[in-house]
Scaffold this motif. Structure first.
Motif, PDB file in Angstrom:
ATOM      1  N   ALA A  24       0.856  -1.196   0.000  1.00 50.80           N
ATOM      2  CA  ALA A  24       0.000   0.000   0.000  1.00 50.80           C
ATOM      3  C   ALA A  24       0.889   1.242   0.000  1.00 50.80           C
ATOM      4  N   GLN A 108      12.717  -2.678   9.441  1.00 56.60           N
ATOM      5  CA  GLN A 108      13.992  -2.047   9.162  1.00 56.60           C
ATOM      6  C   GLN A 108      14.405  -2.281   7.708  1.00 56.60           C
ATOM      7  N   ASN A 110      17.754  -1.537   5.337  1.00 56.05           N
ATOM      8  CA  ASN A 110      19.146  -1.080   5.400  1.00 56.05           C
ATOM      9  C   ASN A 110      19.795  -1.107   4.025  1.00 56.05           C
TER      10      ASN A 110
ATOM     11  N   LEU B  13      13.366   7.272  -4.100  1.00 57.85           N
ATOM     12  CA  LEU B  13      14.254   6.131  -3.882  1.00 57.85           C
ATOM     13  C   LEU B  13      13.485   4.848  -4.177  1.00 57.85           C
ATOM     14  N   TYR B  15      13.864   0.818  -3.537  1.00 55.28           N
ATOM     15  CA  TYR B  15      14.606  -0.223  -2.806  1.00 55.28           C
ATOM     16  C   TYR B  15      14.118  -1.590  -3.269  1.00 55.28           C
ATOM     17  N   VAL B  17      14.056  -5.465  -2.253  1.00 53.42           N
ATOM     18  CA  VAL B  17      14.306  -6.417  -1.163  1.00 53.42           C
ATOM     19  C   VAL B  17      13.834  -7.784  -1.635  1.00 53.42           C
ATOM     20  N   HIS B  26      15.569  -5.824   6.916  1.00 55.29           N
ATOM     21  CA  HIS B  26      15.808  -6.168   5.515  1.00 55.29           C
ATOM     22  C   HIS B  26      17.096  -5.547   5.017  1.00 55.29           C
ATOM     23  N   VAL B  28      18.687  -4.151   1.868  1.00 56.83           N
ATOM     24  CA  VAL B  28      18.254  -3.675   0.555  1.00 56.83           C
ATOM     25  C   VAL B  28      19.306  -4.111  -0.466  1.00 56.83           C
ATOM     26  N   VAL B  31      19.511  -0.073  -4.773  1.00 57.33           N
ATOM     27  CA  VAL B  31      18.999   1.261  -4.457  1.00 57.33           C
ATOM     28  C   VAL B  31      19.044   2.092  -5.728  1.00 57.33           C
ATOM     29  N   GLU B  33      18.123   6.101  -7.181  1.00 50.97           N
ATOM     30  CA  GLU B  33      17.765   7.473  -6.798  1.00 50.97           C
ATOM     31  C   GLU B  33      17.338   8.241  -8.036  1.00 50.97           C
ATOM     32  N   ILE B  96       9.937   6.601  -0.845  1.00 52.52           N
ATOM     33  CA  ILE B  96      10.599   5.302  -0.954  1.00 52.52           C
ATOM     34  C   ILE B  96       9.624   4.267  -1.481  1.00 52.52           C
ATOM     35  N   VAL B  98       9.382   0.414  -2.018  1.00 51.08           N
ATOM     36  CA  VAL B  98      10.029  -0.846  -1.653  1.00 51.08           C
ATOM     37  C   VAL B  98       9.448  -1.945  -2.549  1.00 51.08           C
ATOM     38  N   ASP B 100       9.110  -5.668  -3.660  1.00 52.44           N
ATOM     39  CA  ASP B 100       9.221  -7.029  -3.125  1.00 52.44           C
ATOM     40  C   ASP B 100       9.600  -7.965  -4.269  1.00 52.44           C
ATOM     41  N   THR B 106       4.810  -3.281  -4.831  1.00 54.38           N
ATOM     42  CA  THR B 106       5.528  -2.131  -4.307  1.00 54.38           C
ATOM     43  C   THR B 106       4.817  -1.559  -3.094  1.00 54.38           C
ATOM     44  N   THR B 107       5.587  -1.283  -2.037  1.00 51.37           N
ATOM     45  CA  THR B 107       5.081  -0.596  -0.851  1.00 51.37           C
ATOM     46  C   THR B 107       5.674   0.800  -0.850  1.00 51.37           C
ATOM     47  N   GLN B 108       4.830   1.810  -0.729  1.00 52.98           N
ATOM     48  CA  GLN B 108       5.288   3.186  -0.899  1.00 52.98           C
ATOM     49  C   GLN B 108       5.292   3.915   0.445  1.00 52.98           C
TER      50      GLN B 108
END
Lengths: 313, 313
Positions: A24, A108, A110, B13, B15, B17, B26, B28, B31, B33, B96, B98, B100, B106-108
């Protein structure tokens, strides 16, 4: 002065969200920025204790510049550690702690960190050697950035020992395994890092196993149960009067600051452990690593109990 | 030149994972940008199309500096938009995404943005007025940072109209509601934003409702189904030959770039819609907003179908 080494410095970001839902979109309601990496946290606690402290390691790119800026201006009115970080081409990493407002749990993320070149590593070794000349003790802290060989901490331990500077190693995984073999004066693993290293889950057994691998002394952090120390002088456990509730991030770094400052002050092991356990518990009471609750720290100093174990070390 | 306004610029950004697990730590693995904020994405697409493009809005702090640096050096060998962003005291935000690696979802996480002061807003209005003198069209894009009043876009729309510069508004929520009332030449909502504005879920009905609120024309993006346009000249739907699979982030921004460049080139509505739909689909084929697959774009230009609806506008 006390020297702390942070090869993988970080910008630590804390994001508060009402609730974390995978896949989300989230509006972050609160953003906090701190200089990060374990050695920087240790140094900030040492500086707050009034110790002359120098940080070295690497910082690069706009994120590295921001880390240095934040390091130079501590939130509370405490002195800042002296910044002897080496500039590098690659950008320093960010770490993100996403705090779920509903559960209070933290997720987290990183970043891996910059690719350090062999030339930058060589330049660091020179700078490290020069800083060791004035150091009363040195702490080597945290993960290794990409490009630095896994035996790097072993090399830094050997150089510190050659220079007669007491050296504490606080890392995990293969860098810890290699580093121990170089015979550091002290390591400060937590139960998880120790289990990963030794395969043993029982703390005393795992601590003893870790010491056999080469560390002169091992202080294992047992979380709310305090610290367990195996040294050539004896075996001790230091316990806070009651478990402290709060955010454990940085508690281990504050324990390192307590152990190092106690060593430099010439305290015996029980004295160092009281200081380390009190700082550690007082850090749990604050929301961020590298900070501690000073009033709680001073009150805890007289309330930490240290018991010597008859177990042969 | 074409002017784009981004009041809440961002460092985007991404990421990667292996898998996102709430309340776990996690590492990353990758990355990325990018300069972000909708207006910056629109400008990068316009610049890649060879249009003279100027970006304005706000940029502050180390994050703002990094955004400007990235904006000045586009990844591909395309020209960069001209940077007329105003420096402010507050730091620009990060977003950001993220990704998966297991599910591809995607998690925003979106920071709120800097607190813009009334003095900074006044300085911006002066700069905006000066830039409008040379603008052939202007796009007002994205969210408002904290401290800027919710009627800000309405004010910017009115100033553009007074200066006889065609103005496109692409925002959501209350800033969109207020902005429409100032009668922009064009809005480009997606189905979700439109439903939020009008309460209607059926796209044609919701689009008609939005137009009645004051926009001279409404182009609604229907995702893989293309674009629906309600204008004073007629009602059209533009469709790609087949749904495109990929990352829809930035597809709407590329549609804005297509609509604006088509307007400036004097194309009729079907011509503008073909360009916007082709750019939008070609953006889905790239992993990041503000980029598009040029070969796919050129091939799609002749394969987008535009049908005029008999529905009275």
């Amino acid at each position: 002065m006390i020297l702390t080494v942070t090869l993988n410095t970080a910008l630590d970001l804390t994001y508060h969200v009402p609730a974390l839902t995978p896949h989300a979109a989230h509006r972050v309601t609160e953003v906090r920025e701190r200089p990060g990496g374990k050695g920087l946290n240790v140094a900030r606690v040492l500086a707050a204790l009034g110790r002359e402290t120098v940080v070295t390691g690497f910082a690069g790119g706009p994120t590295g510049a921001l880390v240095r800026e934040l390091l130079a201006s501590p939130a509370q009115q405490t002195p800042a550690p002296y910044d002897a970080l080496l500039p590098i081409a690659g950008p320093s990493r960010r770490t993100i702690a996403v705090v779920d407002g509903t559960t209070g749990d933290t997720t987290q993320l990183n970043e891996p960190g910059p690719a350090v070149t062999p030339q930058e590593w060589t330049a660091f070794l020179d700078a490290y050697g020069a800083l060791l000349r004035d150091a009363e003790a040195v702490a080597l802290c945290g993960s290794l950035p990409p490009g630095i060989h896994v035996g790097a901490y072993a090399e830094l331990v050997r150089r510190a020992r050659s220079a007669d500077v007491p050296v504490l190693l606080d890392t995990s995984g293969e860098p810890l395994r290699r580093g121990i073999a170089a015979r550091p004066d002290l390591i400060k693993p937590n139960a998880e890092e120790l289990a990963q290293l030794t395969g043993a889950r029982e703390p005393l057994r795992a601590t003893r196993d870790a010491r056999r691998r080469g560390a002169h002394a091992v202080v294992t952090s047992l979380g709310p149960k305090g610290l367990l120390a195996l040294t050539s002088d004896g075996v001790w456990q230091a316990k806070p009067p009651a478990p402290v509730r709060g955010n454990p991030t940085g508690a281990g770094d504050s324990a390192v600051a307590g152990l190092l400052s106690g060593l430099v002050d010439g305290l015996d092991w029980p004295g160092r452990l009281v200081r380390a356990a009190a700082l550690s518990a007082a850090t749990v009471l604050t929301p961020t690593a590298g900070d501690f609750d000073r009033e709680a720290y001073e009150s805890l100093l007289s309330r930490i109990t240290v018991t010597e174990s008859p177990t042969p070390s």
